[in-house]
Scaffold this motif. Structure first.
Motif, short mmCIF file in Angstrom:
data_model
loop_
_atom_site.label_atom_id
_atom_site.label_comp_id
_atom_site.label_asym_id
_atom_site.label_seq_id
_atom_site.Cartn_x
_atom_site.Cartn_y
_atom_site.Cartn_z
N ASN A 109 0.82 -1.25 0.22
CA ASN A 109 0.30 -0.07 0.10
C ASN A 109 0.67 1.28 0.00
OD1 ASN A 109 -2.01 -1.40 0.07
ND2 ASN A 109 -3.16 -1.69 2.05
N LYS A 110 1.23 1.02 0.72
CA LYS A 110 2.56 2.84 0.99
C LYS A 110 3.81 3.00 -0.46
CE LYS A 110 2.03 4.06 5.32
NZ LYS A 110 1.99 5.50 5.76
N ALA A 114 3.07 6.15 -3.04
CA ALA A 114 4.47 6.55 -3.48
C ALA A 114 4.29 6.62 -5.26
CB ALA A 114 5.52 5.81 -2.67
N TYR A 115 4.19 5.35 -5.85
CA TYR A 115 4.77 5.80 -6.73
C TYR A 115 2.98 6.52 -7.66
CZ TYR A 115 3.52 4.06 -12.33
OH TYR A 115 3.15 3.71 -12.78
N LEU A 116 1.49 6.72 -7.04
CA LEU A 116 0.86 7.66 -7.29
C LEU A 116 1.40 8.96 -7.53
CD1 LEU A 116 -2.49 5.83 -6.39
CD2 LEU A 116 -1.76 5.61 -8.71
N ASP A 117 1.40 9.37 -5.96
CA ASP A 117 2.17 10.56 -5.60
C ASP A 117 3.17 10.58 -6.66
OD1 ASP A 117 0.38 9.94 -3.56
OD2 ASP A 117 2.29 10.81 -1.98
N ILE A 118 4.20 10.29 -7.15
CA ILE A 118 5.19 10.49 -8.42
C ILE A 118 4.30 10.61 -9.49
CG2 ILE A 118 6.97 9.57 -9.54
CD1 ILE A 118 8.10 8.30 -7.18
N LEU A 119 3.32 9.89 -9.54
CA LEU A 119 2.23 10.26 -11.09
C LEU A 119 1.98 11.60 -10.81
CD1 LEU A 119 0.60 6.47 -11.85
CD2 LEU A 119 2.57 8.07 -12.98
N ARG A 120 1.39 12.12 -10.14
CA ARG A 120 0.47 13.60 -9.77
C ARG A 120 1.69 14.54 -9.77
NH1 ARG A 120 -2.55 10.90 -4.86
NH2 ARG A 120 -3.87 9.85 -6.27
N MET A 121 3.08 14.56 -9.34
CA MET A 121 3.92 15.55 -9.71
C MET A 121 3.92 16.03 -11.14
SD MET A 121 7.06 14.59 -7.79
CE MET A 121 7.02 14.20 -6.44
N GLY A 122 4.01 17.33 -11.09
CA GLY A 122 4.29 17.74 -12.05
C GLY A 122 5.79 18.11 -12.86
N VAL A 123 5.87 18.02 -13.77
CA VAL A 123 6.86 18.16 -14.44
C VAL A 123 7.75 19.03 -14.88
CG1 VAL A 123 8.32 16.91 -16.08
CG2 VAL A 123 7.17 16.01 -15.53
#
Length: 123
Positions: A109-110, A114-123
């Motif tokens: 789950n963690k 973390a993966y979803l948080d990285i996906l939501r990051m703006g580039v």
């Protein structure tokens, strides 16, 4: 006179397993809070390396959980056949397998979070 649970040796084994679980729990709580990463007895540190270290550590952990579940299943089956008469041994094996699975589920789950948080990051 010995007790039906396995006598003094069985009690010592249960107390030893209990203490080991408490030590591991405290270690995980320290990691969660951000405390020092002191070594815990019975827990080997993750190998340091680029990509293979994490992958190897994860595979080793999953193999350990699988082995724990397989051992619990084998002991339960032996108890059902009447080969094992120590109920506490069966229950401890099943409890250990359940805790290992729950810990693995929390790690998953963690990692997913973390993966979803990285996906939501703006580039």
């Amino acid at each position: 006179m010995t007790s039906p649970v396995g006598g003094t040796a069985g009690l010592q084994q249960i107390l030893s397993m209990r203490q080991e679980m408490i030590d591991k729990s405290q270690f995980l709580q320290n990691l969660r809070v951000g405390g020092t990463q002191a070594e815990t007895p019975g827990v080997s540190p993750a190998p340091a390396g680029p990509a293979g270290g994490f992958t190897d550590a994860l595979k080793t952990a999953l193999d350990g959980v699988n082995a724990s579940q397989q051992r619990a299943s084998d002991i339960s089956a032996a108890y059902e056949r009447g080969e094992v008469t120590d109920v506490s041994k069966v229950m401890m094996a099943r409890q250990e397998a359940g805790i290992a699975f729950e810990a693995t589920l929390q790690v998953r789950n963690k990692l997913l979070s973390a993966y979803l948080d990285i996906l939501r990051m703006g580039v």
